[in-house]
Design a protein around this motif. Structure first.
Motif, PDB file in Angstrom:
ATOM      1  N   GLU A 143      28.925  31.502  42.692  1.00  0.00           N
ATOM      2  CA  GLU A 143      28.149  30.894  43.777  1.00  0.00           C
ATOM      3  C   GLU A 143      27.390  31.955  44.566  1.00  0.00           C
ATOM      4  O   GLU A 143      26.232  31.755  44.949  1.00  0.00           O
ATOM      5  N   LEU A 144      28.032  33.094  44.814  1.00  0.00           N
ATOM      6  CA  LEU A 144      27.374  34.174  45.546  1.00  0.00           C
ATOM      7  C   LEU A 144      26.156  34.685  44.786  1.00  0.00           C
ATOM      8  O   LEU A 144      25.063  34.847  45.353  1.00  0.00           O
ATOM      9  N   LEU A 145      26.320  34.929  43.488  1.00  0.00           N
ATOM     10  CA  LEU A 145      25.222  35.477  42.705  1.00  0.00           C
ATOM     11  C   LEU A 145      24.083  34.477  42.547  1.00  0.00           C
ATOM     12  O   LEU A 145      22.903  34.855  42.543  1.00  0.00           O
ATOM     13  N   ALA A 146      24.428  33.197  42.438  1.00  0.00           N
ATOM     14  CA  ALA A 146      23.378  32.171  42.356  1.00  0.00           C
ATOM     15  C   ALA A 146      22.545  32.160  43.628  1.00  0.00           C
ATOM     16  O   ALA A 146      21.304  32.072  43.583  1.00  0.00           O
ATOM     17  N   ALA A 147      23.207  32.279  44.775  1.00  0.00           N
ATOM     18  CA  ALA A 147      22.485  32.309  46.044  1.00  0.00           C
ATOM     19  C   ALA A 147      21.640  33.571  46.169  1.00  0.00           C
ATOM     20  O   ALA A 147      20.515  33.546  46.685  1.00  0.00           O
ATOM     21  N   LYS A 154      18.135  38.503  50.806  1.00  0.00           N
ATOM     22  CA  LYS A 154      18.540  37.762  52.005  1.00  0.00           C
ATOM     23  C   LYS A 154      20.035  37.864  52.283  1.00  0.00           C
ATOM     24  O   LYS A 154      20.465  37.813  53.433  1.00  0.00           O
ATOM     25  N   ILE A 155      20.841  37.956  51.243  1.00  0.00           N
ATOM     26  CA  ILE A 155      22.287  38.050  51.429  1.00  0.00           C
ATOM     27  C   ILE A 155      22.650  39.511  51.674  1.00  0.00           C
ATOM     28  O   ILE A 155      22.193  40.408  50.960  1.00  0.00           O
ATOM     29  N   ASN A 156      23.459  39.763  52.705  1.00  0.00           N
ATOM     30  CA  ASN A 156      23.835  41.139  52.997  1.00  0.00           C
ATOM     31  C   ASN A 156      25.257  41.435  52.536  1.00  0.00           C
ATOM     32  O   ASN A 156      26.092  40.546  52.406  1.00  0.00           O
ATOM     33  N   TYR A 157      25.477  42.703  52.249  1.00  0.00           N
ATOM     34  CA  TYR A 157      26.835  43.161  51.956  1.00  0.00           C
ATOM     35  C   TYR A 157      27.064  44.456  52.728  1.00  0.00           C
ATOM     36  O   TYR A 157      26.161  45.269  52.901  1.00  0.00           O
ATOM     37  N   ASP A 180      19.475  41.199  44.013  1.00  0.00           N
ATOM     38  CA  ASP A 180      19.066  42.045  45.127  1.00  0.00           C
ATOM     39  C   ASP A 180      19.778  41.559  46.385  1.00  0.00           C
ATOM     40  O   ASP A 180      19.603  40.409  46.793  1.00  0.00           O
ATOM     41  N   MET A 181      20.594  42.413  46.980  1.00  0.00           N
ATOM     42  CA  MET A 181      21.259  42.105  48.239  1.00  0.00           C
ATOM     43  C   MET A 181      21.015  43.255  49.206  1.00  0.00           C
ATOM     44  O   MET A 181      20.819  44.398  48.793  1.00  0.00           O
ATOM     45  N   ILE A 201      28.716  39.735  58.545  1.00  0.00           N
ATOM     46  CA  ILE A 201      28.439  40.312  57.227  1.00  0.00           C
ATOM     47  C   ILE A 201      28.921  39.302  56.207  1.00  0.00           C
ATOM     48  O   ILE A 201      30.053  38.815  56.283  1.00  0.00           O
ATOM     49  N   GLN A 202      28.057  38.957  55.262  1.00  0.00           N
ATOM     50  CA  GLN A 202      28.388  37.855  54.362  1.00  0.00           C
ATOM     51  C   GLN A 202      29.455  38.210  53.334  1.00  0.00           C
ATOM     52  O   GLN A 202      30.347  37.411  53.067  1.00  0.00           O
ATOM     53  N   VAL A 203      29.353  39.401  52.746  1.00  0.00           N
ATOM     54  CA  VAL A 203      30.356  39.833  51.767  1.00  0.00           C
ATOM     55  C   VAL A 203      30.507  41.346  51.850  1.00  0.00           C
ATOM     56  O   VAL A 203      29.640  42.048  52.391  1.00  0.00           O
TER      57      VAL A 203
END
Length: 325
Positions: A143-147, A154-157, A180-181, A201-203
């Protein structure tokens, strides 16, 4: 021959020429307390492991190991004190993955991570877990990678700092999964854990021992672990390879080292004592539930591990164009 290979060849030669003098030196060693430098902050994974090892290694050697935390700057100041010490076995250090990352990250260092140390034993490895807040919309790596693919950048780590092992674990994931994160570096892990739990922080990749309690308490959700096999402390959490990121394997390691020129007999004495310590049921009972994987390797394995980790770090730092903060 590249530096890691020269280092490997040199260490193997040193080990192969052990003579009676080295053995005689070891017979009298140690006869006083040993200073053990830990170039990380108190409470860090390396520090927690170091204190357990120091207590039990001291019993085996019949001399106390005095732990001294010299934190800061990716472990460089503390390791600098080690390499400047007299090579008599009375100043040692516990180092972690940063020791192999630093040569690729910093153009100028006050010592050579290869030539100025004597590897003694890999104490063990620390699996990493990709974690998110318990109320995160991401319940799996899939699910994380799909997003991340749907929203590039857009997703931060988060990580404990630019060029840290946690940062490189994330860069390896981006490369392997083709996503790309956005990387958000922190100065250390405690604030990062707090911000992941709050969802700021999302992940993040974090060492299993540092987040195990939060995962077990339901404050963090572990999406996957970084090792090829599942972690005994988190048996229900799949590996990244299982989760579709084929071939992913990355963890942190902790090793015992001395300054360059440590007599071979002393190295043998310390390696044998470390191996005995890391097989002690009391030590395993303390460290295994925290997710730490004990080794107590041979010196030859420690030499190869450092050489291999330096090469691996060089490739990751170059590919991701990582620069220090």
């Amino acid at each position: 021959m590249n530096p890691p290979n020269r280092f490997l060849a040199g260490c193997m030669l040193a080990l192969s020429i052990l003579g009676p003098g080295g053995q005689a030196f070891a017979a009298d060693y140690p006869d006083r307390p040993i200073r053990l430098i830990v170039p990380t902050s108190p409470g860090s994974t390396a520090d927690v492991v170091a204190r357990v090892v120091a207590e039990n290694l001291g019993k085996t050697l019949a001399q106390p190991l005095i732990v001294e935390n010299l934190a800061g700057a990716a472990g460089i100041p503390g390791t600098r004190q080690l390499v400047a010490a007299r090579p008599d076995g009375y100043t040692l250090a516990i180092v972690s993955s940063n020791h192999a990352i630093n040569p690729s990250l910093y153009k100028s260092m006050p010592y050579d991570s290869v030539k100025d140390v004597t590897p003694i034993s890999v104490i063990g490895t620390t699996p990493l877990a990709m974690v998110a807040a318990e109320d995160s919309p991401y319940r799996s790596i899939g699910e994380l990678l799909a997003a991340a693919r749907a929203q590039p950048g857009k997703i931060n780590y988060g990580s404990s700092g630019s060029g840290s092992v946690l940062h490189l674990a994330g860069e390896l994931l981006k490369s392997r999964a083709g996503v790309d994160m956005m990387h958000i570096p922190y100065r250390g892990g405690n604030a990062l854990i707090t911000d992941v739990m709050s969802g700021q922080i999302q992940v993040a990749f974090l060492a299993v021992p540092s987040v195990l309690a939060q995962v077990q308490a339901g404050k963090l959700r572990a999406l996957a672990v970084s090792t090829p096999e599942r972690v005994a402390a988190l048996p229900g959490v799949p590996t990244l390879d299982e989760s579709g990121v084929k071939g992913y394997s990355y963890d942190a390691w902790i090793a015992l080292i001395g300054p360059a020129g440590l007599p071979a007999g002393v190295v043998q004495r310390l390696q044998a004592a470390t191996q005995q310590t890391m097989r002690d049921p009391a030590v395993l009972k303390t460290l295994a539930p925290q997710g730490f994987v004990a080794q107590g390797s041979s010196t030859e394995v420690a030499v190869r591990t450092l050489a291999d980790e330096i090469s691996k770090s060089q490739a990751l730092v170059k590919a991701a164009a990582v620069t220090p903060e």
